[in-house]
Design a protein around this motif. Sequence first.
Motif, PDB file in Angstrom:
ATOM      1  N   PHE A  34      -3.268  13.761  -3.381  1.00  0.00           N
ATOM      2  CA  PHE A  34      -2.010  13.078  -3.660  1.00  0.00           C
ATOM      3  C   PHE A  34      -1.316  12.762  -2.349  1.00  0.00           C
ATOM      4  CE2 PHE A  34      -2.631  15.505  -7.638  1.00  0.00           C
ATOM      5  CZ  PHE A  34      -2.770  14.405  -8.477  1.00  0.00           C
ATOM      6  N   CYS A  35      -0.800  11.548  -2.283  1.00  0.00           N
ATOM      7  CA  CYS A  35      -0.222  11.057  -1.036  1.00  0.00           C
ATOM      8  C   CYS A  35       1.100  11.769  -0.718  1.00  0.00           C
ATOM      9  CB  CYS A  35       0.014   9.555  -1.132  1.00  0.00           C
ATOM     10  SG  CYS A  35       0.772   8.863   0.324  1.00  0.00           S
ATOM     11  N   PRO A  36       1.244  12.286   0.507  1.00  0.00           N
ATOM     12  CA  PRO A  36       2.512  12.929   0.873  1.00  0.00           C
ATOM     13  C   PRO A  36       3.601  11.909   1.237  1.00  0.00           C
ATOM     14  CG  PRO A  36       0.980  13.038   2.709  1.00  0.00           C
ATOM     15  CD  PRO A  36       0.239  12.362   1.581  1.00  0.00           C
ATOM     16  N   PHE A  37       3.258  10.636   1.275  1.00  0.00           N
ATOM     17  CA  PHE A  37       4.225   9.640   1.744  1.00  0.00           C
ATOM     18  C   PHE A  37       4.817   8.790   0.638  1.00  0.00           C
ATOM     19  CE2 PHE A  37       1.196  10.075   5.418  1.00  0.00           C
ATOM     20  CZ  PHE A  37       1.992  10.990   6.083  1.00  0.00           C
ATOM     21  N   HIS A  38       4.299   8.918  -0.563  1.00  0.00           N
ATOM     22  CA  HIS A  38       4.980   8.230  -1.658  1.00  0.00           C
ATOM     23  C   HIS A  38       4.906   9.117  -2.889  1.00  0.00           C
ATOM     24  CE1 HIS A  38       0.962   6.877  -3.085  1.00  0.00           C
ATOM     25  NE2 HIS A  38       1.553   6.655  -4.235  1.00  0.00           N
ATOM     26  N   PRO A  39       5.958   9.065  -3.715  1.00  0.00           N
ATOM     27  CA  PRO A  39       6.008   9.976  -4.864  1.00  0.00           C
ATOM     28  C   PRO A  39       5.031   9.531  -5.952  1.00  0.00           C
ATOM     29  CG  PRO A  39       7.944   8.553  -4.820  1.00  0.00           C
ATOM     30  CD  PRO A  39       7.117   8.183  -3.638  1.00  0.00           C
ATOM     31  N   TYR A  56      -5.989   6.714   4.612  1.00  0.00           N
ATOM     32  CA  TYR A  56      -5.447   5.488   4.035  1.00  0.00           C
ATOM     33  C   TYR A  56      -4.992   5.762   2.604  1.00  0.00           C
ATOM     34  CZ  TYR A  56      -4.969   0.837   2.164  1.00  0.00           C
ATOM     35  OH  TYR A  56      -4.446  -0.280   1.573  1.00  0.00           O
ATOM     36  N   CYS A  57      -3.800   5.300   2.254  1.00  0.00           N
ATOM     37  CA  CYS A  57      -3.307   5.486   0.889  1.00  0.00           C
ATOM     38  C   CYS A  57      -3.329   4.156   0.155  1.00  0.00           C
ATOM     39  CB  CYS A  57      -1.887   6.035   0.899  1.00  0.00           C
ATOM     40  SG  CYS A  57      -1.180   6.082  -0.756  1.00  0.00           S
ATOM     41  N   PHE A  58      -4.012   4.158  -0.986  1.00  0.00           N
ATOM     42  CA  PHE A  58      -4.084   2.923  -1.756  1.00  0.00           C
ATOM     43  C   PHE A  58      -2.799   2.678  -2.543  1.00  0.00           C
ATOM     44  CE2 PHE A  58      -8.552   3.740  -0.969  1.00  0.00           C
ATOM     45  CZ  PHE A  58      -8.961   2.484  -0.575  1.00  0.00           C
ATOM     46  N   GLY A  59      -1.942   3.680  -2.587  1.00  0.00           N
ATOM     47  CA  GLY A  59      -0.678   3.502  -3.296  1.00  0.00           C
ATOM     48  C   GLY A  59       0.378   2.871  -2.400  1.00  0.00           C
ATOM     49  N   CYS A  60       0.627   3.500  -1.263  1.00  0.00           N
ATOM     50  CA  CYS A  60       1.704   3.002  -0.396  1.00  0.00           C
ATOM     51  C   CYS A  60       1.153   2.391   0.883  1.00  0.00           C
ATOM     52  CB  CYS A  60       2.688   4.120  -0.060  1.00  0.00           C
ATOM     53  SG  CYS A  60       1.995   5.390   1.019  1.00  0.00           S
ATOM     54  N   HIS A  61      -0.153   2.419   1.050  1.00  0.00           N
ATOM     55  CA  HIS A  61      -0.825   1.782   2.188  1.00  0.00           C
ATOM     56  C   HIS A  61      -0.506   2.447   3.523  1.00  0.00           C
ATOM     57  CE1 HIS A  61      -2.309  -1.578  -0.306  1.00  0.00           C
ATOM     58  NE2 HIS A  61      -1.234  -1.280  -0.995  1.00  0.00           N
TER      59      HIS A  61
HETATM   60 ZN   LIG Z   1       0.913   6.808  -0.404  1.00  0.00          ZN
END
Ligand SMILES: [Zn+2]
Length: 656
Positions: A34-39, A56-61
């Motif tokens: 789970f990305c620490p940079f977007h909820p 790389y985060c596919f949610g918040c990039h």
């Molecule tokens: Zn993210």
Amino acid sequence: MNVIDEIKANIDIVDLINSMGVGLRRSGRSFVGFCPFHPNSRTPAFHVYPDTQSFYCFGCHASGTAFDFVMRKQGLDFKGALELLAERAGIRLEPKNDAQRQEDARRARLLEINGVAARYFNYVLLNLSRGAAGREYVARRGINQEAIDAFQIGYSLDDWGHLFTYLHDKKGYSVEDIIAAGLAIPGERGPYDRFRNRLIFPIRNVRGEVIGFGGRALGDAQPKYLNTPETPLFKKSEVLYGLDLARDAIRTANRAIVVEGYVDVITAHQHGFRNVVAPLGTALSKAHINQLKRLTDAVYLALDADAAGQKATLRGLETIRTATEEEGEGRMVTTAQGIVRLENDVTIRIIRLPAGRDPDEVIAADPALWQQLVEQAAPVMDFYLEAYTAGLDMHDPAQQRLALERIIPLLSELDGAAQRVYVARVEQLTGMRSELIVDLLRARVQPARRNERARRTTPSPPPPPAPAPVAAAPLDERRRKTEAYLLALALRYPSVNVAIEKLLEEYNARRREAGELFGAGLEDLLEEPLHQAIWRAYLATPLELRPTDAESLQAWVETLGEPLTSEAKALIATLNRRPDDVRYRHEAEQCARILRKAQVMARIHRYNERLRELDNEEEIQRILHHIRELGAYAEQITQPRRSSTFPDLRDLLGQG
Ligand SMILES: [Zn+2]
């Protein structure tokens, strides 16, 4: 091997990220969590690639290297990340001489003394009968126990030597160190306590270490607020009070709120507004903004509404403007919506408080009102115009001229479109004809201004070494994701197609020669064959049968047939993670810019490759001309700014 390479060789990004609280599990060649940079706790969109040592985060990039991760996660600058990673890797940053080692040891001692003093002040406030004055004040300001603990609030006795005796006699710290920490002042009859009969606010850096103190007088003592003097640990103009506690909330909300006082910060946090910090004076410095910039692209100022406060606001804003200019890319720009922003990724808005009320009063009395004031914060340019014309009579030519003298320098900071918008506004506001305002703008001597600014500029340290470029494969993958996201938006919102075409037509028209090489349709941005096929199917659908909402889109997708149906479903699913529908066109335009810029850069790259094989002078000149034209075309594609949904769109393009 330089230090950075050595660190990279000694640190595994998967271990690092795991150890910093992000649970990762293997998935093929990468690790996901789970990305620490977007909820988001539903979709593990955060990928870590051991091969390239990147994430790389596919949610918040969000993306980058171990350095980027540490900087972002901990809110550190490059140097801070370097120190943290070097320590982890067991690498000494540079061979230290005796003087440096002594300095390190001294800093460590001062930090320790500060920590001990903070616990002492806190104990005095909570436990000693002589701490009653502090407890009364805290109670009167409505500060609860939880906040006292979180901020480690304390009280200094009305006594000349209680703390000094404690630190020196009981804890064994040297007179010299106690004075160096700013806790005692040398006097004729020996050192005495700096803070007496004051409520004490320990000031911590972003790592949570106590680097100094602020003390509010509870009696008539002057000054009302007393800070630790400049010490090896404490640089007053660089510290943001509460940043250690606000860091995560600022990142999550993608918004930092700057207030003026300690109690404003504490009250805000106590009421659940945790993205609030305060400088220790009234003016914001470049160092403040640089720290906030690492966490967010939006800084809201809520400074006191009295006259002094308003002056302070203006002073603060000027500091910000200068600060970003000094970095070479700062320029005030505005969008059609009238939002003036500092191009350097920070949006500044002004929260207007009810006359005579401080943030902490508003928050304590009416949290909902506070929230509303935050949401209604004014773009900085609007605020300026209002502040600079307040109380002036525009029927009086002298006062009219005064207003213009204040406003013209600001207008000259705006780019063309924004300037026209605000010239019209100034015409309304002052009654001065717009032609005249434009004349005044033109008459403004630009070089003089630059010289003046250069004099104010202090030399800045050399930039940190650029992080290693992210490997090519993830970059292509990101480009594909951008394409997919744009396509999804276009399928879901019919107006996107029109907006993109208009944007691309503008680019092509402005740079005709290079523009002829690129089409202006959305299809011209798509390179993935499946995406092209889906979009062709969409265009082939009669207008009245095209989807207009989420439901009809689902139905339309089913008519495509495999493999298009599966692919289109996956595309549309990415939209579910979007927080709202308001900004879809803006996001689509950002995607389009990124894709178009990548196309232009790829073409430049191919020309450059060509250039190497050529020896015919005429041909070389021809190719160079094309490269220049393409460069100018790329130049006009403005860098997308960060948004809450797509914080790192820029990174998708890498350095290009
Ligand atoms: Zn993210």
